[in-house]
Design a protein around this motif. Structure first.
Motif, PDB file in Angstrom:
ATOM      1  N   LEU A 198       3.664 -30.725  30.964  1.00  0.00           N
ATOM      2  CA  LEU A 198       2.246 -30.929  31.267  1.00  0.00           C
ATOM      3  C   LEU A 198       2.012 -32.225  32.014  1.00  0.00           C
ATOM      4  O   LEU A 198       1.256 -32.269  33.000  1.00  0.00           O
ATOM      5  CB  LEU A 198       1.441 -30.916  29.961  1.00  0.00           C
ATOM      6  CG  LEU A 198       1.437 -29.601  29.164  1.00  0.00           C
ATOM      7  CD1 LEU A 198       0.693 -29.778  27.848  1.00  0.00           C
ATOM      8  CD2 LEU A 198       0.818 -28.481  29.983  1.00  0.00           C
ATOM      9  N   VAL A 199       2.657 -33.313  31.578  1.00  0.00           N
ATOM     10  CA  VAL A 199       2.453 -34.608  32.225  1.00  0.00           C
ATOM     11  C   VAL A 199       2.948 -34.577  33.664  1.00  0.00           C
ATOM     12  O   VAL A 199       2.278 -35.058  34.593  1.00  0.00           O
ATOM     13  CB  VAL A 199       3.165 -35.716  31.427  1.00  0.00           C
ATOM     14  CG1 VAL A 199       3.164 -37.025  32.207  1.00  0.00           C
ATOM     15  CG2 VAL A 199       2.486 -35.921  30.083  1.00  0.00           C
ATOM     16  N   GLN A 200       4.121 -34.012  33.897  1.00  0.00           N
ATOM     17  CA  GLN A 200       4.655 -33.955  35.260  1.00  0.00           C
ATOM     18  C   GLN A 200       3.798 -33.086  36.168  1.00  0.00           C
ATOM     19  O   GLN A 200       3.637 -33.384  37.362  1.00  0.00           O
ATOM     20  CB  GLN A 200       6.090 -33.437  35.229  1.00  0.00           C
ATOM     21  CG  GLN A 200       7.079 -34.404  34.610  1.00  0.00           C
ATOM     22  CD  GLN A 200       8.491 -33.862  34.563  1.00  0.00           C
ATOM     23  OE1 GLN A 200       8.820 -32.896  35.249  1.00  0.00           O
ATOM     24  NE2 GLN A 200       9.340 -34.460  33.741  1.00  0.00           N
ATOM     25  N   SER A 201       3.242 -32.026  35.635  1.00  0.00           N
ATOM     26  CA  SER A 201       2.387 -31.154  36.444  1.00  0.00           C
ATOM     27  C   SER A 201       1.073 -31.833  36.804  1.00  0.00           C
ATOM     28  O   SER A 201       0.633 -31.796  37.954  1.00  0.00           O
ATOM     29  CB  SER A 201       2.118 -29.850  35.684  1.00  0.00           C
ATOM     30  OG  SER A 201       3.318 -29.170  35.413  1.00  0.00           O
ATOM     31  N   VAL A 202       0.446 -32.452  35.819  1.00  0.00           N
ATOM     32  CA  VAL A 202      -0.862 -33.057  36.047  1.00  0.00           C
ATOM     33  C   VAL A 202      -0.763 -34.269  36.968  1.00  0.00           C
ATOM     34  O   VAL A 202      -1.599 -34.475  37.853  1.00  0.00           O
ATOM     35  CB  VAL A 202      -1.501 -33.442  34.697  1.00  0.00           C
ATOM     36  CG1 VAL A 202      -2.722 -34.302  34.903  1.00  0.00           C
ATOM     37  CG2 VAL A 202      -1.879 -32.190  33.916  1.00  0.00           C
ATOM     38  N   THR A 203       0.258 -35.104  36.773  1.00  0.00           N
ATOM     39  CA  THR A 203       0.411 -36.307  37.597  1.00  0.00           C
ATOM     40  C   THR A 203       1.154 -36.032  38.897  1.00  0.00           C
ATOM     41  O   THR A 203       1.185 -36.894  39.772  1.00  0.00           O
ATOM     42  CB  THR A 203       1.173 -37.392  36.824  1.00  0.00           C
ATOM     43  OG1 THR A 203       2.490 -36.911  36.502  1.00  0.00           O
ATOM     44  CG2 THR A 203       0.445 -37.763  35.549  1.00  0.00           C
ATOM     45  N   ARG A 204       1.761 -34.841  39.015  1.00  0.00           N
ATOM     46  CA  ARG A 204       2.582 -34.489  40.176  1.00  0.00           C
ATOM     47  C   ARG A 204       3.653 -35.540  40.425  1.00  0.00           C
ATOM     48  O   ARG A 204       3.948 -35.901  41.557  1.00  0.00           O
ATOM     49  CB  ARG A 204       1.713 -34.279  41.424  1.00  0.00           C
ATOM     50  CG  ARG A 204       0.767 -33.111  41.307  1.00  0.00           C
ATOM     51  CD  ARG A 204       0.142 -32.767  42.650  1.00  0.00           C
ATOM     52  NE  ARG A 204      -0.698 -33.830  43.152  1.00  0.00           N
ATOM     53  CZ  ARG A 204      -1.941 -34.046  42.766  1.00  0.00           C
ATOM     54  NH1 ARG A 204      -2.492 -33.260  41.860  1.00  0.00           N
ATOM     55  NH2 ARG A 204      -2.650 -35.028  43.258  1.00  0.00           N
ATOM     56  N   ASN A 205       4.188 -36.031  39.337  1.00  0.00           N
ATOM     57  CA  ASN A 205       5.231 -37.056  39.386  1.00  0.00           C
ATOM     58  C   ASN A 205       6.448 -36.533  38.620  1.00  0.00           C
ATOM     59  O   ASN A 205       6.403 -36.408  37.399  1.00  0.00           O
ATOM     60  CB  ASN A 205       4.722 -38.357  38.748  1.00  0.00           C
ATOM     61  CG  ASN A 205       5.674 -39.519  38.976  1.00  0.00           C
ATOM     62  OD1 ASN A 205       6.886 -39.335  39.076  1.00  0.00           O
ATOM     63  ND2 ASN A 205       5.130 -40.717  39.062  1.00  0.00           N
ATOM     64  N   PRO A 206       7.543 -36.190  39.311  1.00  0.00           N
ATOM     65  CA  PRO A 206       8.693 -35.582  38.632  1.00  0.00           C
ATOM     66  C   PRO A 206       9.427 -36.521  37.693  1.00  0.00           C
ATOM     67  O   PRO A 206      10.269 -36.071  36.915  1.00  0.00           O
ATOM     68  CB  PRO A 206       9.604 -35.160  39.795  1.00  0.00           C
ATOM     69  CG  PRO A 206       9.240 -36.080  40.913  1.00  0.00           C
ATOM     70  CD  PRO A 206       7.772 -36.343  40.764  1.00  0.00           C
ATOM     71  N   LEU A 207       9.133 -37.819  37.752  1.00  0.00           N
ATOM     72  CA  LEU A 207       9.798 -38.776  36.874  1.00  0.00           C
ATOM     73  C   LEU A 207       8.906 -39.212  35.715  1.00  0.00           C
ATOM     74  O   LEU A 207       9.276 -40.103  34.958  1.00  0.00           O
ATOM     75  CB  LEU A 207      10.243 -40.004  37.671  1.00  0.00           C
ATOM     76  CG  LEU A 207      11.272 -39.731  38.774  1.00  0.00           C
ATOM     77  CD1 LEU A 207      11.608 -41.008  39.523  1.00  0.00           C
ATOM     78  CD2 LEU A 207      12.523 -39.105  38.210  1.00  0.00           C
ATOM     79  N   ALA A 208       7.732 -38.589  35.590  1.00  0.00           N
ATOM     80  CA  ALA A 208       6.843 -38.925  34.476  1.00  0.00           C
ATOM     81  C   ALA A 208       7.363 -38.275  33.203  1.00  0.00           C
ATOM     82  O   ALA A 208       7.824 -37.132  33.211  1.00  0.00           O
ATOM     83  CB  ALA A 208       5.421 -38.444  34.776  1.00  0.00           C
TER      84      ALA A 208
END
Length: 688
Positions: free
Chosen positions: A437-447
């Motif tokens: 969920l975090v990577q999808s929402v922030t569009r950051n693959p390293l989150a």
């Protein structure tokens, strides 16, 4: 025709600049001197300013003199020396890497030294201070070389922080594993790792001071080359400067300074980051500070002021008998974390949210095959986890236990083992879903919840309750963990949301919050009862030891809700992960959807931390592996990531409690050992 030598005219502005620089240096010296005087008047003994003056003039009571000579003066001198060493080390690292966040903390120098010394302590060897300094130097230098090699030079701040924080998590996890395996041999290493300038006499200071002087002289001799590097590699080569050897020598000297400070006082966090950052504005105003020979000593003075000032602040705000137990490094880490967050908010972010790979779409057959294989693997792992342990069982024993017909021994074993297996499975699944969920929402693959400070906030809330209310129930611990995670996520995502979750700001704010949470957790462990401290340390290692079914119920409930919501809102997740414009064009409320998914991820992380402690990297590894296997559609990513997370944590828990039985390692330590190389591999691949 005669040639007349001319002397360059000294302009009024140059004179003013030199005068101003001298005034700044003098003010720093006076500040350090004033803080030092205040510091030696603080302590548990009733030796205040008048007694100190009498002792310095030779008219004091012998008892007061012994307090000053044996404790307070060595403490003050150690604080000055450690601060100066770290300030100069941080300045050198930032200069040669051209990265404003390079420091002994972000380059994992402290973590490397901690691991090297912990490894030696676990063998039972007792080394003198100089030998310990050599061991710490090797560990810190290797760690710095790895981080600089992965992050590159002058390539931006986020890569360095990511590489340094990942390596720090991995090395710290392995060191804490050594502490749990060899508690007697490594006694005192945890307290040492918090960083304290308290000394018994001047022996340590006198042994470390020559190392610091040697490092300072080396950097001053290298100053012209370092100044040339600021012009760029090509310009420096044009001036005849050997770029590679200059960087290597400077990093070695900086590691020498920082490990000397570590040997004397333990890791004093973030002094090497803050001191050079405070000197940089002076360099923009006074030309004398633009060169290394002028700014290096000033960075040392600033570092000394930070360490002594932190010690003075601690003893002014906290009662004297309590302040003795609180390491100075905890205070500097808190100050440094706030400083880092402020820098992250103010810095201009040039790294936007990562573009999603819209082309990676797998067939339905690939998804079904992958899911079937993972389900089979999960069943195998569950069976092995239930049957294998300090007491090996058969499937018939499990069947008899389920029917209530097992013997007393088998019943006891399974009553304690099955909740552990369930806690590991559910925690892994929850963390994987939270990371997705975090990577999808922030569009950051390293989150990932751990790197972004969410897990750290949850750990802080849970440890606060565990150390203050040891008999708190499962729902209470889960609630405290959620409160801590919610607070940290509000800070991280609230500040990072300015400008659309830019990558640099998100990672830097998360790193600062995680650091502050870790410092506060260390403070709670140090101040609490030894029994609660051991309980908290075991829990922080990601251990499922002592869990019962009541501990699993909150996590199971939240995970069930999370999976249902993620599956039902899979299309919205796909759209949110694309870009800012597509959801709006389709009439979706981007802010409301993002807030809902982030809240769900925080709740998942908090309950997972409450049930199984801090387990890192699962929220990073599982979503990445899932997307690589089945593509980017969340209807497929969610179930595959959940299965992968459950398999990873359950396997880590199984290995941790069997590989060195009867001793045990927490699942969090095992996932850190697995996840750190994978994370570093992702950095290498993204650099290519």
């Amino acid at each position: 025709m005669a040639v007349t030598a001319t002397t360059p005219a000294i302009t009024p502005s140059a004179v003013t600049s030199r005068t101003g620089a001298a005034a700044v240096a003098a003010a720093l010296v006076l500040l350090v001197a004033g803080l030092s005087v205040v510091d030696i008047t603080q302590g548990t003994a009733a030796v205040g300013g008048p007694e100190v003056w009498k002792a310095l003039t030779g008219r004091s009571d012998p008892a007061d003199s012994s307090v000053l000579i044996a404790s307070r003066l060595p403490r003050m001198t150690a604080g000055l020396l450690v601060g100066a060493l770290l300030g100069m080390a941080g300045f050198a690292l930032q200069a040669v890497s051209r990265n404003v966040l390079a420091s002994p903390d972000t380059l994992a120098v402290n973590a490397g030294s901690y691991f090297a010394l912990g490894l030696v302590a676990a063998t039972g060897l007792s080394l003198p201070m100089l030998a310990s300094s050599g061991v710490a130097f090797v560990g810190g230098l290797v760690a710095a070389a790895v981080v600089l090699g992965l992050s590159g030079l002058g390539t931006g701040t986020v890569r360095l922080v990511l590489a340094g924080s990942a390596l720090t998590l991995g090395l710290t996890a392995m060191t804490e594993g050594l502490l749990l395996l060899f508690p007697q041999e490594a006694e005192g290493i945890f307290q040492w790792n918090q960083g304290s300038i308290a000394q018994h006499g001047f022996d340590g200071v006198l042994q470390v001071a020559p190392i610091g002087v040697a490092g300072l002289v080396g950097l001053l001799l290298l100053a012209r080359r370092v100044d040339a590097l600021a012009l760029g590699d090509d310009a420096a080569r044009g001036l005849g400067v050997p770029v590679r050897s200059t960087r290597v020598i400077a990093v070695v000297l900086a590691a020498l300074l920082s490990t000397a400070a570590v040997t004397l006082a333990g890791p004093i966090g973030f002094v090497g980051l803050c001191a050079p950052a405070l000197v940089r504005p002076l360099a923009r105003r006074f030309r004398a500070f633009t060169r290394t020979r002028g700014s290096l000593p000033v960075a040392g003075l600033t570092g000394a002021a930070l360490v002594i000032g932190s010690d003075v602040l601690l003893r002014a705000l906290v009662p004297a008998d309590v302040a003795v137990a609180v390491p100075t490094g905890v205070v500097t880490s808190l100050v440094g974390a706030v400083f880092l967050i402020v820098m992250a908010v103010r810095v201009r972010d040039t790294a936007g949210a990562t573009e999603s790979d819209r082309l990676r779409i797998r067939t339905r057959t690939v998804f079904l095959t992958t899911t079937a294989v993972l389900v089979a693997v999960l069943i195998g792992v569950i069976v092995a986890a239930v049957l294998v342990g300090d007491s090996k069982l058969l499937l018939g024993d499990v069947v008899n236990w389920a029917q209530g017909r097992a013997g007393r021994t088998v019943t006891f074993v399974l009553d304690t083992r099955v909740p552990r297996v369930l806690a590991a499975l559910l925690a892994g699944a929850a963390l994987a879903l939270a990371g997705t969920l975090v990577q999808s929402v922030t569009r950051n693959p390293l989150a990932e919840p751990g790197i972004l400070g969410v897990s750290g906030g949850a750990a802080l809330g849970a440890v606060l309750l565990v150390t203050t209310v040891p008999l708190a129930g499962s729902w209470s611990v889960a609630g405290a963990a959620f409160a801590g995670a919610a607070l940290s996520s509000v800070i991280v995502f609230g500040l990072a949301a300015r400008g659309g979750f830019q990558q640099n700001r998100l990672v830097l704010v998360g790193f600062g919050v995680a650091t502050a949470s870790a410092a506060l957790v260390s403070l709670l462990i140090i101040l609490t009862d030894p029994f609660n401290a051991t309980k908290a340390l075991t829990w922080l290692s990601g251990s499922t030891y002592g869990r019962d079914l009541a501990d699993v119920v909150p996590l199971a409930a939240v995970l069930a809700v999370g999976v249902v919501v993620a599956v039902m809102r899979r299309t919205e997740l796909d759209l949110v992960s694309l870009d800012e414009d597509t959801p709006r064009l389709l009439g979706l409320s981007l802010a409301r959807g993002r807030l809902g998914f982030l809240t769900l991820s925080v709740l998942l992380s908090a309950t997972a931390v409450a049930a199984a402690g801090t387990i890192g990297f699962v929220g990073l590894v599982a979503p990445h592996a899932a997307r690589a296997l089945v593509g980017r559609q969340h209807a497929r990513v969610v179930p595959v990531a959940v299965l992968l997370g459950a398999i990873l944590v359950c396997t880590a828990d199984l290995v941790g409690r069997t590989v060195i039985a009867p001793a045990q390692l927490g699942a969090g330590l095992m996932t850190a050992v697995i996840g750190t190389p994978y994370f570093l591999y992702l950095l290498i691949r993204s650099r290519r």
